[in-house]
Design a protein around this motif. Structure first.
Motif, short mmCIF file in Angstrom:
data_model
loop_
_atom_site.label_atom_id
_atom_site.label_comp_id
_atom_site.label_asym_id
_atom_site.label_seq_id
_atom_site.Cartn_x
_atom_site.Cartn_y
_atom_site.Cartn_z
N ALA A 7 0.61 -1.15 0.04
CA ALA A 7 -0.16 -0.09 -0.05
C ALA A 7 0.70 1.10 -0.17
O ALA A 7 0.46 2.18 -0.78
N LEU A 8 1.99 1.41 0.67
CA LEU A 8 2.75 2.33 0.83
C LEU A 8 3.49 2.65 -0.49
O LEU A 8 3.51 3.64 -0.98
N VAL A 9 3.92 1.33 -1.27
CA VAL A 9 4.74 1.63 -2.55
C VAL A 9 3.45 2.28 -3.51
O VAL A 9 3.95 3.11 -4.41
N ILE A 10 2.24 1.74 -3.39
CA ILE A 10 1.37 1.94 -4.59
C ILE A 10 0.98 3.67 -4.19
O ILE A 10 1.00 4.52 -5.22
N VAL A 11 0.94 4.06 -2.90
CA VAL A 11 0.63 5.49 -2.53
C VAL A 11 1.74 6.28 -3.00
O VAL A 11 1.45 7.58 -3.52
N ALA A 12 2.93 6.00 -2.79
CA ALA A 12 4.19 6.75 -3.32
C ALA A 12 4.41 6.94 -4.86
O ALA A 12 4.15 8.12 -5.28
N VAL A 13 4.01 5.68 -5.45
CA VAL A 13 4.07 5.76 -6.76
C VAL A 13 3.16 6.63 -7.45
O VAL A 13 3.52 7.56 -8.35
N ALA A 14 1.81 6.37 -6.96
CA ALA A 14 0.68 7.34 -7.52
C ALA A 14 1.08 8.85 -6.98
O ALA A 14 0.70 9.57 -8.10
N ALA A 15 1.35 8.90 -5.93
CA ALA A 15 1.65 10.39 -5.65
C ALA A 15 2.75 11.26 -6.81
O ALA A 15 2.40 12.11 -7.00
N LEU A 16 3.86 10.32 -6.84
CA LEU A 16 4.74 10.96 -7.59
C LEU A 16 4.32 11.02 -9.08
O LEU A 16 4.67 12.17 -9.81
N VAL A 17 3.33 10.28 -9.51
CA VAL A 17 3.25 10.03 -11.07
C VAL A 17 2.05 11.26 -11.25
O VAL A 17 2.22 12.20 -12.02
N ILE A 18 1.27 11.60 -10.26
CA ILE A 18 0.38 12.36 -10.15
C ILE A 18 0.73 13.86 -10.10
O ILE A 18 0.43 14.84 -10.83
N ALA A 19 1.58 13.72 -9.07
CA ALA A 19 2.42 15.48 -9.13
C ALA A 19 2.98 15.75 -10.21
O ALA A 19 3.03 16.88 -10.61
#
Length: 174
Positions: A7-19
């Motif tokens: 879950a932490l990996v998913i949130v980190a990658v999604a946040a990086l990509v979206i930003a």
């Protein structure tokens, strides 16, 4: 890997990509654009609980629907991304307001699939979400690289004096 780490990996990658998608960024076609999605897919496929153990067929159907949503979302995201070429030949990209709608629709559909799975009693792990994110990123990157390479193959134009004319001096509108 535990569910919390996934879950932490998913949130980190999604946040990086979206930003990063709403800032203009240079597209480098020589880069290994498939590496991050490939790593996410390998990590997701290594999980033993990718498919539920009790409802194998239903779990596979929900995972298949998740991957179809991810594929469509990646393609829609790529086609709603604006690309343009600078006079020096550098190609840039930036997501548009339509990309926000794509993300919203994709998240809504994924939440709906999670709800359907919960109603059917299907155990859903974070590995399916990670695999969906990998597919989304892979499809988006592949289509963007294809679009950039099609810009590079356009015929060159020159003025009457032989000076090169920029092929796409404007920003592509979506």
């Amino acid at each position: 890997m535990s569910g919390l780490v996934n879950a932490l990996v998913i949130v980190a990658v999604a946040a990086l990509v979206i930003a990063r998608q709403f800032r203009a960024s240079r597209i480098d076609t020589d880069r290994r654009w498939w590496l991050l999605p490939g790593i996410l897919a390998v990590v997701a496929l290594r999980e033993p609980d990718l498919l539920g153990t009790r409802h194998h067929t239903e779990s596979a159907l929900v995972l298949g629907a998740e991957l179809i949503v991810a594929l469509v979302m990646g393609a829609a995201w790529a086609w709603t991304t604006r690309i343009w070429m600078e006079p020096d030949g550098a190609v840039w990209s930036k997501s548009t307001k339509a990309s926000v709608a794509v993300w919203g629709a994709g998240i809504g559909l994924r939440l709906g699939l999670f709800g359907v799975g919960a109603l059917l009693g299907i155990h859903q792990d974070s590995a399916a979400l990670m695999l969906g994110l990998a597919v989304t990123l892979l499809v988006r990157s592949g289509i963007l690289i294809w679009r950039v390479r099609s810009l590079d193959q356009a015929p060159a134009c020159t003025t009457a004096y032989g000076d090169p004319v920029p092929l796409f001096p404007w920003k592509e509108r979506v």
